[in-house]
Design an enzyme around this catalytic site. Structure first.
Site, PDB file in Angstrom:
ATOM      1  N   HIS A 101     -10.054  -7.186 -15.691  1.00  0.00           N
ATOM      2  CA  HIS A 101      -9.952  -5.955 -14.884  1.00  0.00           C
ATOM      3  C   HIS A 101      -9.805  -4.723 -15.773  1.00  0.00           C
ATOM      4  O   HIS A 101      -9.024  -3.811 -15.505  1.00  0.00           O
ATOM      5  CB  HIS A 101      -8.794  -6.042 -13.868  1.00  0.00           C
ATOM      6  CG  HIS A 101      -8.986  -5.160 -12.673  1.00  0.00           C
ATOM      7  ND1 HIS A 101      -8.599  -3.844 -12.653  1.00  0.00           N
ATOM      8  CD2 HIS A 101      -9.548  -5.388 -11.469  1.00  0.00           C
ATOM      9  CE1 HIS A 101      -8.892  -3.309 -11.474  1.00  0.00           C
ATOM     10  NE2 HIS A 101      -9.486  -4.239 -10.736  1.00  0.00           N
ATOM     11  N   HIS A 112      -7.984  -4.327  -0.780  1.00  0.00           N
ATOM     12  CA  HIS A 112      -7.355  -5.028  -1.905  1.00  0.00           C
ATOM     13  C   HIS A 112      -6.266  -5.987  -1.427  1.00  0.00           C
ATOM     14  O   HIS A 112      -5.397  -5.589  -0.646  1.00  0.00           O
ATOM     15  CB  HIS A 112      -6.735  -4.013  -2.884  1.00  0.00           C
ATOM     16  CG  HIS A 112      -7.753  -3.159  -3.566  1.00  0.00           C
ATOM     17  ND1 HIS A 112      -8.365  -2.089  -2.943  1.00  0.00           N
ATOM     18  CD2 HIS A 112      -8.299  -3.240  -4.804  1.00  0.00           C
ATOM     19  CE1 HIS A 112      -9.226  -1.538  -3.789  1.00  0.00           C
ATOM     20  NE2 HIS A 112      -9.213  -2.215  -4.925  1.00  0.00           N
ATOM     21  N   HIS A 139     -15.033 -10.295 -10.036  1.00  0.00           N
ATOM     22  CA  HIS A 139     -14.449  -8.952 -10.256  1.00  0.00           C
ATOM     23  C   HIS A 139     -13.947  -8.839 -11.706  1.00  0.00           C
ATOM     24  O   HIS A 139     -12.923  -8.215 -11.961  1.00  0.00           O
ATOM     25  CB  HIS A 139     -13.327  -8.729  -9.227  1.00  0.00           C
ATOM     26  CG  HIS A 139     -12.787  -7.321  -9.149  1.00  0.00           C
ATOM     27  ND1 HIS A 139     -13.574  -6.201  -9.235  1.00  0.00           N
ATOM     28  CD2 HIS A 139     -11.521  -6.858  -8.946  1.00  0.00           C
ATOM     29  CE1 HIS A 139     -12.817  -5.118  -9.102  1.00  0.00           C
ATOM     30  NE2 HIS A 139     -11.570  -5.484  -8.941  1.00  0.00           N
ATOM     31  N   ASP A 175     -10.395  -7.146  -3.076  1.00  0.00           N
ATOM     32  CA  ASP A 175     -10.390  -7.219  -4.543  1.00  0.00           C
ATOM     33  C   ASP A 175      -9.011  -7.549  -5.086  1.00  0.00           C
ATOM     34  O   ASP A 175      -8.006  -7.251  -4.445  1.00  0.00           O
ATOM     35  CB  ASP A 175     -10.740  -5.836  -5.118  1.00  0.00           C
ATOM     36  CG  ASP A 175     -12.209  -5.555  -5.080  1.00  0.00           C
ATOM     37  OD1 ASP A 175     -12.947  -6.340  -4.478  1.00  0.00           O
ATOM     38  OD2 ASP A 175     -12.607  -4.518  -5.640  1.00  0.00           O
ATOM     39  N   ASP A 176      -9.002  -8.048  -6.321  1.00  0.00           N
ATOM     40  CA  ASP A 176      -7.817  -8.138  -7.181  1.00  0.00           C
ATOM     41  C   ASP A 176      -6.959  -9.388  -6.951  1.00  0.00           C
ATOM     42  O   ASP A 176      -5.898  -9.505  -7.547  1.00  0.00           O
ATOM     43  CB  ASP A 176      -6.928  -6.880  -7.119  1.00  0.00           C
ATOM     44  CG  ASP A 176      -7.644  -5.645  -7.657  1.00  0.00           C
ATOM     45  OD1 ASP A 176      -8.817  -5.768  -8.071  1.00  0.00           O
ATOM     46  OD2 ASP A 176      -7.047  -4.558  -7.653  1.00  0.00           O
TER      47      ASP A 176
END
Ligand code: ZN
Length: 215
Positions: free
Chosen positions: A66, A153, A62, A10-11
């Site tokens: 955020h 991540h 995602h 993620d991210d």
């Protein structure tokens, strides 16, 4: 049938840790799934996304900003998803099929407004800098089984997760696991990820909803 598992990150995207993760995937010849933040996509980071796709990785949604989406109204939630879906489709030519909620924060408005299955995964607290690479690896290795999703991540500076991959990937290979993308995991296991059902999948056969009490 071989035991299968999905590595997810993620991210991203970025031009540092995303690339380091891709190098590790290449080293072990495995694929993974990346859940992107729409606002992190730019001309430079886009190149990391293309590289991931060339390596057989899958790119998923995602959100755009955020944010904790429980604080957003229905239209803003829909706009967040659409922005990132459109960007990913533009870059990869493939429409994302899965959504990972930021902070795994979920409410009923999100469940009803987002037309994608929600994915969580088994994590190694890898967003906490004080958790070592070894601890990240062992938390994950203790938790996963056939059909599991691993949650990591590739945010900038997350070098301990890059390091942890040198423990996680060889160990799971030794245990007989094959690494596949999230969509391949569901498909190969004969499971369908539901939409609007309130389930946040950490394993392909999960049925518990986000608001069910833990067993
Ligand atoms: Zn995130």
């Amino acid at each position: 049938m071989t035991k299968q598992i999905a590595l997810t990150f993620d991210d991203g995207p970025n031009t540092t840790t995303t690339i380091d993760v891709l190098e590790k995937l290449k080293k072990y010849n495995v694929s993974a799934t990346f859940f992107l933040i729409g606002d992190s996509i730019n001309e430079e980071s886009e190149k990391s996304v293309k590289k991931a796709v060339e390596m057989g990785c899958e790119i998923e949604n995602h959100s755009k900003t955020h944010s904790d989406m429980q604080t957003l109204d229905e239209q803003t939630i829909k706009d967040e998803i659409k922005y990132t879906t459109d960007e990913i489709t533009r870059i990869t030519g493939r429409k994302p099929e899965f959504f990972r909620p930021p902070y795994i924060s979920v409410n009923e408005t999100m469940v009803q407004s987002i037309d994608l299955p929600f994915i969580c995964g088994h994590g190694g607290r890898d967003w906490e800098d004080e958790v070592s690479a070894e601890e990240r690896a062992s938390l994950i290795l203790d938790a996963v089984d056939d059909g599991s999703i691993i949650l990591l991540h590739d945010m900038p500076g997350n070098d301990k997760t890059v390091e942890a991959l040198d423990i996680i990937i060889p160990e799971l290979k030794a245990r007989g696991f094959e690494f596949v993308t999230v969509s391949a995991l569901f498909k190969n296991k004969g499971k369908k990820a539901g939409v609007h059902n309130g389930v946040v999948y950490s394993d392909v056969d999960q049925t518990l909803r986000f608001d069910d009490p833990l067993p």
